[in-house]
Design an enzyme around this catalytic site. Sequence first.
Site, mmCIF file in Angstrom:
data_model
loop_
_atom_site.group_PDB
_atom_site.id
_atom_site.type_symbol
_atom_site.label_atom_id
_atom_site.label_comp_id
_atom_site.label_asym_id
_atom_site.label_seq_id
_atom_site.Cartn_x
_atom_site.Cartn_y
_atom_site.Cartn_z
ATOM 1 N N SER A 143 0.852 -1.197 0.000
ATOM 2 C CA SER A 143 0.000 0.000 0.000
ATOM 3 C C SER A 143 0.883 1.241 0.000
ATOM 4 O O SER A 143 2.079 1.159 0.322
ATOM 5 C CB SER A 143 -0.863 0.000 1.270
ATOM 6 O OG SER A 143 -1.540 1.229 1.437
ATOM 7 N N TYR A 158 -2.061 -1.365 10.402
ATOM 8 C CA TYR A 158 -2.144 -1.558 8.949
ATOM 9 C C TYR A 158 -0.863 -1.069 8.264
ATOM 10 O O TYR A 158 -0.252 -1.793 7.466
ATOM 11 C CB TYR A 158 -3.362 -0.814 8.401
ATOM 12 C CG TYR A 158 -3.550 -0.968 6.905
ATOM 13 C CD1 TYR A 158 -4.054 -2.140 6.363
ATOM 14 C CD2 TYR A 158 -3.219 0.074 6.019
ATOM 15 C CE1 TYR A 158 -4.228 -2.293 4.992
ATOM 16 C CE2 TYR A 158 -3.393 -0.068 4.646
ATOM 17 C CZ TYR A 158 -3.903 -1.250 4.136
ATOM 18 O OH TYR A 158 -4.069 -1.393 2.776
HETATM 19 P P1 NAD Z 1 -11.534 -6.290 -0.598
HETATM 20 O O1 NAD Z 1 -12.065 -6.299 0.790
HETATM 21 O O2 NAD Z 1 -12.419 -5.807 -1.694
HETATM 22 O O3 NAD Z 1 -10.995 -7.757 -0.988
HETATM 23 C C1 NAD Z 1 -10.195 -8.494 -0.103
HETATM 24 C C2 NAD Z 1 -10.376 -9.977 -0.367
HETATM 25 O O4 NAD Z 1 -9.479 -10.668 0.520
HETATM 26 C C3 NAD Z 1 -11.781 -10.490 -0.065
HETATM 27 O O5 NAD Z 1 -12.172 -11.419 -1.055
HETATM 28 C C4 NAD Z 1 -11.636 -11.177 1.292
HETATM 29 O O6 NAD Z 1 -12.529 -12.252 1.486
HETATM 30 C C5 NAD Z 1 -10.203 -11.669 1.205
HETATM 31 N N1 NAD Z 1 -9.623 -11.883 2.529
HETATM 32 C C6 NAD Z 1 -9.573 -10.998 3.570
HETATM 33 N N2 NAD Z 1 -9.005 -11.581 4.627
HETATM 34 C C7 NAD Z 1 -8.658 -12.841 4.242
HETATM 35 C C8 NAD Z 1 -8.038 -13.923 4.893
HETATM 36 N N3 NAD Z 1 -7.681 -13.866 6.181
HETATM 37 N N4 NAD Z 1 -7.831 -15.067 4.190
HETATM 38 C C9 NAD Z 1 -8.231 -15.186 2.904
HETATM 39 N N5 NAD Z 1 -8.843 -14.187 2.240
HETATM 40 C C10 NAD Z 1 -9.053 -13.027 2.916
HETATM 41 O O7 NAD Z 1 -10.212 -5.412 -0.508
HETATM 42 P P2 NAD Z 1 -9.135 -4.911 -1.581
HETATM 43 O O8 NAD Z 1 -9.148 -3.431 -1.489
HETATM 44 O O9 NAD Z 1 -9.274 -5.570 -2.876
HETATM 45 O O10 NAD Z 1 -7.808 -5.403 -0.830
HETATM 46 C C11 NAD Z 1 -6.843 -6.252 -1.412
HETATM 47 C C12 NAD Z 1 -5.474 -5.817 -0.955
HETATM 48 O O11 NAD Z 1 -5.221 -4.504 -1.426
HETATM 49 C C13 NAD Z 1 -5.281 -5.772 0.562
HETATM 50 O O12 NAD Z 1 -4.036 -6.343 0.883
HETATM 51 C C14 NAD Z 1 -5.275 -4.279 0.867
HETATM 52 O O13 NAD Z 1 -4.531 -3.976 2.004
HETATM 53 C C15 NAD Z 1 -4.654 -3.740 -0.395
HETATM 54 N N6 NAD Z 1 -4.893 -2.309 -0.637
HETATM 55 C C16 NAD Z 1 -6.156 -1.863 -0.872
HETATM 56 C C17 NAD Z 1 -6.346 -0.504 -1.115
HETATM 57 C C18 NAD Z 1 -7.711 0.086 -1.359
HETATM 58 O O14 NAD Z 1 -7.859 1.319 -1.329
HETATM 59 N N7 NAD Z 1 -8.727 -0.708 -1.607
HETATM 60 C C19 NAD Z 1 -5.243 0.376 -1.096
HETATM 61 C C20 NAD Z 1 -3.979 -0.135 -0.856
HETATM 62 C C21 NAD Z 1 -3.815 -1.487 -0.635
#
Ligand code: NAD
Length: 263
Positions: A143, A158
Amino acid sequence: MTERLKDKVAIVTGGGSGIGQATAIKFGEQGAQVFMLDRTPENAEETKRSIEEIGGLAHVLECDVSKPDQVRQAIDQAARMAGRIDVVFANAGINGTMAPIETMEMDDWDQTMDINMRGTFATVKYAIPHMKERGGSIIITSSINGNRVFSGIGFSAYASSKAGQTAFTKMAALELARYGIRVNAVCPGAIDTNIDDNTYPSDDLKEVQIPVQFPEGHEHPLKGKPGTSEQVANVVLFLASDEASHVTGTRIYVDGAESLLRG
Ligand code: NAD
C-alpha cells in the site's frame, strides 16, 4: 494477440473481491489457470464464473491466510491439481482496526498482522517448493500506507503490516533470485473496492486524529477520484508476465500520485 500467461498456473489470495478479483479475471483472460484462495469462497465462486464465461479455467479453495496450515494445504492442493505453480499474487488483506495506539487491543493489532503480514509470509513460504525448479513471479499487495504515507492516524497496525510486506518483498527477491523467482510489490493508493467492510474505526479514534483538511480540491491528483481494481490488476499482470523478466525486488506505486500529495 498472444496470451501473456498462456499455460501458466497462478495462485491469487483474496480473489473474491476488489483487486484480487480483477487480477484473477485478468490472469484467466490471459491464459492462466487460476486458483483463488479466499476465506469467503462464495464470492470467489462468482469470480470463477466470470473467468469461465470468458473461456478461462479457475478453481476456488477455501483458505484463511492467517492460518498457515490452511495456506500450506491449499497451495499443495493447487500444485497437485495443476502440476506446477508459476505465479503467486499474495493479495488478501484487511484494513482492520483503526484506533489510538494507547487503546488498541493487542488482539486487534495481531489480527491485522496475522492476515496482512504473516499471511503473506505463509503464502510465499509454502509456494517456494513448487516454484523453485522452474522459477516464476510473486507479487505482493502492499500500500502507499507504511511506504510513502504516514498520515492515516489510527492505521498504525495496517501501515506497519504494509511496510513489513515491502521489506519482506526485498528480502525474498534476493533470496529467491537463485531459483529464478522474481518478487515485487504493488502499492495502491485509494482503490474503489469492498475493503471498507473490513475496516473497524474505534470510538476514541477522533481523540488522536489531526484535523488536516484540503481547503479546496481533493486528494486524487490524476483523475480526481480513487483508482479501480482493474488499474492495479494491469500492473500485477505486467509483473507476473515475462515482460517484467528483469524486474525484481521493487515496489510500484499505483496511486495516481496521491501519495506525493499526502505523504
Ligand atoms: P476487498 O475487501 O475488496 O478484498 C479483499 C479480499 O481478501 C476479499 O475477497 C476477502 O474475502 C479476502 N480476505 C480478507 N481476509 C482474508 C483472509 N484472512 N484469508 C483469505 N482471504 C481473505 O479489498 P481490496 O481493497 O481488494 O484489498 C486487497 C489488498 O489490497 C489488501 O491487501 C489491501 O490492504 C490492499 N490495498 C487496498 C487498497 C484500497 O484502497 N482498496 C489500497 C492499498 C492497498
